[in-house]
Scaffold this active site. Structure first.
Site, mmCIF file in Angstrom:
data_model
loop_
_atom_site.group_PDB
_atom_site.id
_atom_site.type_symbol
_atom_site.label_atom_id
_atom_site.label_comp_id
_atom_site.label_asym_id
_atom_site.label_seq_id
_atom_site.Cartn_x
_atom_site.Cartn_y
_atom_site.Cartn_z
ATOM 1 N N LYS C 64 0.992 -1.196 0.074
ATOM 2 C CA LYS C 64 0.005 -0.164 -0.482
ATOM 3 C C LYS C 64 1.048 1.462 -0.475
ATOM 4 O O LYS C 64 2.023 1.076 0.627
ATOM 5 C CB LYS C 64 -0.385 -0.110 1.101
ATOM 6 C CG LYS C 64 -2.090 1.013 1.332
ATOM 7 C CD LYS C 64 -2.970 0.625 2.713
ATOM 8 C CE LYS C 64 -3.457 1.691 2.596
ATOM 9 N NZ LYS C 64 -5.079 1.785 3.860
ATOM 10 N N SER C 139 -9.823 2.004 3.556
ATOM 11 C CA SER C 139 -8.731 3.010 2.057
ATOM 12 C C SER C 139 -8.085 2.003 0.878
ATOM 13 O O SER C 139 -7.382 2.348 0.002
ATOM 14 C CB SER C 139 -7.811 3.882 3.043
ATOM 15 O OG SER C 139 -7.201 3.216 4.151
ATOM 16 N N SER C 163 -10.358 -0.313 7.155
ATOM 17 C CA SER C 163 -9.462 -0.337 5.552
ATOM 18 C C SER C 163 -8.637 -1.490 5.229
ATOM 19 O O SER C 163 -8.287 -1.528 4.312
ATOM 20 C CB SER C 163 -8.706 1.463 5.667
ATOM 21 O OG SER C 163 -9.398 2.118 5.631
#
Lengths: 381, 96, 452
Positions: C64, C139, C163
């Site tokens: 990420k 997210s 997330s």
């Protein structure tokens, strides 16, 4: 009408640890090339985290003990949020409530000065201003800083100067700071207001004065500001509550206007650092160390400093005063440590320190080192 | 309740430059979100102590040992303006 | 044979049996990326295969984009960091690298991980591989989409309020939100320091446990990382759930859309079939968790994002996207003089009550089972302009973050052909048990089709 000054001091003392406050960058920053002693943490890079330096905490506590402070059993770090180019994270890690040390005092020839608190924080980077740009060096960012705050019960420039000098001596004596004002190891801020002579209540305003880099500046700033405020009050005017800076070139204080909003620091507990807790055993160990330091320095420092150390030393009490009991322990220590004993007999004074330390350990810091010394000497000579 | 004037002040305190469009959007939106979180007022927290951190450990400290750090080139590599090893920013009034 | 459903376990076994080489494995993933990522848009940065240094046992991974990777662009999905090259690695990146994982790229996410759909990325929105008109959840949008689409067997992610679990549940993947402090936060661009939890998304529960075995553990650079010994998360994974008591919290079943409720009910039957004893439980302060979270989170964000001043890195504060600005504003307000007690402090007290709820219930049950999201993945554009609607998507995930407890999201079936997840929540440091339960559930249901 006669007025008297009500002065409080904030003294920032850079600690002389090996590494910085929250990262392992070297703390030996004097005259180093700009931005050569930085890491992700003290440069405030995204994702970097702070881990507190154990020794820095101890140094503040030693200073606090020497100044008769109470050491808080529970303490924690907090974030002070404000924007400035030399503050890399946009917040400073400092302490808000539960400072490491609280409620101390130090005697001056004008009376006792009450110390409100001593807390630990990180220094900012260094800004250098030219006409249209600011140059930033982050070597100083993250240097451990003790902030000592007095109660507003100093009444004159002379007392303020004496107090600061004593703090400087003590910091050197304890080895917590190099305390070199020229290198910025000690920086002063004061708050000052006036009240009618004889009044007890604090005035309803206070003026903070920053940018005081020497004892001379301190004296000059107090003198100037006292006069300025007195003139305003005598003319029936109010003194504005504000922050001013000392300008040595102009020999005056100058208003540093700040928007009121900028004083809202939005403190909250630092979520990246678990809270601190200190038990009796730890504090006992610190007391022991303090008495050793003060004792050792007694032998090596000038007469003047000796006097000062006595002031603080007298306030430490030792519960272990039985001479027979101590002699027994000393004999044990002598039997357990043949090598240092023979070293001492060969004339190595350091060995004596070691032996005293061993006895102090056995008594958990509760024996008077002077007494222990006398007993060791009497038994070995 | 969050007044119009306050939204501007908060933007200033947070150093978030807002255009007039954003400012008016926030003036409408923020009070709604604040009303949403104010559901907490239904909760009696009088004798409850706060939990700032969920971990139970204490005294996570570091020994005072100095170690490696970034090279100067690494320290400066992401700065937009650099001069003589310093990181440069505009005049202090502007940057503040 | 390299098929579309290649897991870490399959890769490791293939290497052992010399069925394929690491270069073949990487090439097959790159083929899929080149074919479909132009549509899915999960990567912000892709490294080229030629530039990778592989050995015989290298395994591909993507991070990420809020994980600091030395020398590789790290944006956190934000335009303010569009040129930022970290001079250091996050501890987790370092650990994975030392265990044979090779970074193939950085994955899209909501800017600074603020969001539940991925659409707050300042660059582009990632699409759900199961339905291109829908979000993959956020997210960690890129992480979930990339694993679901078969671009990479594992992607790291962060779970501050859901997330990891939300996008995992929206993409038919497995996501772990470890106990707060179990995995180091050092080098992960902070969102909410007191709830940020560092995990990862994989195709299977086994793979997930395998990766946690590498990332978990104390880090001297993160003072909040736990010193407790880590477990071997794989050792009991086959033990099944017979005899375990699983709590079903009634507060988590409120306001579910019809399909989600049916799906969850059928999951419960599976748990029973597998020998778990089910009991209804109550966590009465669940409703308040979302309110407290949306005070605590913006508050910490307003401080954590203060370092972005455009001086040492990044561009100026004008470049923050609107959600970041919104959160900075809210947080500044909650911490401001005169408001602190009513907002920030009050929220931290509510948090105490949320924690007590979990403590009380874990005296009676081993694990909790609950839906991850009250609804199916929203369409792109459906919620992004309505902050409260977007925040409400976190209702079922946020309590675990406030309390710090671990939670594992596992595929639980489909509603209107869209994936739905189930989360197993445990007490602190019970990841091993969660994997055991999750693995048994996964093996029984096999919702993730190998053909996909």
């Amino acid at each position: 009408m006669l007025y008297e000054s009500v002065i409080g001091l904030e003294i920032h003392i850079q600690l002389n640890t090996k590494s910085k406050m929250f990262c392992s960058c070297s703390n030996d920053i004097w005259k180093k090339p700009p931005n050569s002693l930085v890491c992700p943490t003290c440069l405030g890079l995204p994702g970097a985290l702070p881990v507190p330096n154990k020794e820095a905490i101890k140094k503040v506590q030693l200073l606090g003990l020497a100044l008769n402070c109470t050491l808080n059993k529970n303490s924690h770090f907090a974030r002070k949020n404000y924007f400035y180019p030399d503050l890399p994270k946009g917040y400073q890690i400092t302490q808000f409530s539960d400072a490491l040390c609280e409620k101390g005092r130090l005697e001056t020839s004008f009376g006792e000065v009450a110390i409100r608190r001593i807390h630990l924080e990180e220094d900012t980077g260094k800004s250098m201003y030219t006409k249209d740009e600011t140059l930033l060096d982050f070597n100083k960012s993250g240097v451990p800083l003790a902030e000592l705050v007095t109660e507003p019960n100093i009444t004159s420039a002379a007392q303020a100067v004496e107090f600061c000098k004593k703090i400087r001596e003590l910091a050197r004596l304890l080895g917590v700071s190099n305390a070199d004002m020229e290198k910025g190891n000690i920086r002063l801020e004061l708050n000052i207001s006036l009240r009618k002579e004889g009044e007890k209540a604090l005035p309803n305003y206070r003026v903070e004065i920053k940018n005081i880099n020497s004892f001379k500046f301190l004296k000059n700033a107090v003198a100037y500001e006292t006069k300025r405020q007195e003139e305003l009050l005598k003319a029936g005017k109010e003194v504005l509550q504000e922050t001013r800076g000392w300008s040595e070139s102009g020999k005056k204080t100058v208003s540093q206007r700040k928007k009121e909003m900028e004083n809202d620091y939005r403190y909250f507990p630092e979520p990246d650092i678990p809270p601190l807790e200190f038990d009796e055993k730890y504090v006992g160990m610190l007391k022991q160390e303090l008495s050793q330091v003060l004792f050792y320095k007694d032998k090596n420092i000038s007469e003047a400093s000796f006097e000062k150390s006595k002031i603080t030393k007298e306030k430490i009490t030792y519960s272990m005063n039985d001479e027979n009991e101590l002699s027994k322990l000393v004999k044990e220590v002598i039997a357990e440590n043949p090598a240092p004993v023979s070293d001492y007999r060969m004339g190595k004074e350091n060995a004596l320190q070691f032996l005293i330390g061993c006895v102090m350990k056995k008594t958990k810091g509760q024996s008077n080192p002077k007494m222990v010394l006398d007993i060791i000497k009497s038994l070995l000579e | 309740m969050l007044t119009k004037n306050e939204v501007g002040k908060i933007a200033e305190l947070a150093k978030i430059p807002l255009g007039s469009e954003e400012l008016s959007a926030f003036r409408l939106q923020l009070p709604k979100i604040i009303t949403f979180v104010e559901n907490l007022n239904k909760l009696d927290t009088k004798d409850i102590s706060p939990t700032f951190q969920v971990i139970s450990k204490k005294n996570e400290l570091r020994e005072d040992i100095s170690a490696e750090n970034l090279t100067r080139a690494q320290a400066l590599q992401n700065a937009k303006l650099v001069k003589d090893g310093y990181i440069k920013t505009k005049g202090v009034l502007d940057a503040k | 044979m390299l098929n579309n459903f290649i897991t870490l376990k399959q890769i490791l076994e293939g290497y052992k049996k010399k069925e394929f080489t690491s270069r073949e494995v990487f090439a097959s993933f790159y083929d899929k990326i080149n074919e479909r990522d132009p549509i899915i848009k999960s990567f912000i940065t892709k490294l080229s295969l030629e530039d990778l240094t592989l050995n015989d046992f290298s395994m591909p991974i993507a991070y990420k984009d809020n994980f600091s990777t030395k020398g590789i662009l790290t944006t956190a999905g934000s335009g303010i960091l569009k040129d930022y090259i970290p001079p250091f690695n996050a501890t987790v990146v370092e650990k994975l690298r030392n265990s044979g994982f090779v970074c193939i790229g950085k994955l899209n996410c909501d800017a600074f991980a603020h969001g539940t759909t991925g659409e707050n990325s300042d660059f582009f929105a990632t699409k759900n591989p199961y339905s291109l008109e829908r979000t993959p959840g956020g997210s960690s949008s890129g992480s979930a989409a990339a694993v679901a689409a078969g671009f990479v067997p594992v992607a790291t992610a962060t779970d501050t309020g859901g997330s990891i679990r939300l996008p995992a549940s929206f993409t038919n993947t497995v996501g772990i939100k470890p106990t707060y402090g179990r995995v180091s936060r050092y080098g992960i661009i902070a969102m909410t320091s007191s709830t940020d939890s560092i995990g990862h998304i994989t195709k299977t529960v086994w793979d997930n446990a395998f990766v946690l075995n590498i990332t978990a553990g104390h880090d001297p650079k993160d003072a909040t990382s736990s010193c407790d010994k880590t477990a071997d998360y794989l050792s009991d994974i086959e033990m099944g759930m017979a005899g375990l008591t699983i709590g079903i919290p009634k507060e988590y079943l409120k306001g579910l859309s019809g399909g989600i409720k049916d799906c969850f009910n059928s999951s419960i039957k599976t748990l029973e079939k597998l020998g778990a004893k089910l009991v209804g439980v109550s966590l009465p302060h669940t409703e308040y968790a979302i309110n407290a979270y949306y005070i605590i989170t913006p508050s910490e964000i307003s401080s954590n994002l203060a370092r972005f001043d455009g001086i040492r890195f990044g561009t100026t504060r004008e470049s923050f996207g609107s959600e970041a600005k919104r959160r900075i504003m809210l947080g500044t307000y909650s911490l401001a003089a005169g408001y602190y007690d009513d907002y920030y402090l009050k929220a931290q007290k509510a948090r105490t009550l949320v924690i007590k709820d979990f403590k009380r219930v874990f005296e009676k049950v081993d694990v909790l089972a609950a839906p991850v999201s009250p609804g199916i993945p929203p369409k792109l554009g459906e919620v992004v302009n309505d902050p409260i609607k977007m925040y409400m998507m976190d209702t079922l995930t946020v309590p675990a973050n406030l309390a710090g407890v671990p939670a594992l999201s596992v595929p639980a079936g489909f509603v209107n052909k869209l994936p739905v997840g189930i989360q197993f929540i445990g007490k602190n440091f019970s990841e091993k048990l969660l994997y055991r339960v999750g693995h048994a559930f996964e093996q029984e249901t096999k919702y993730r089709s190998p053909k996909r």
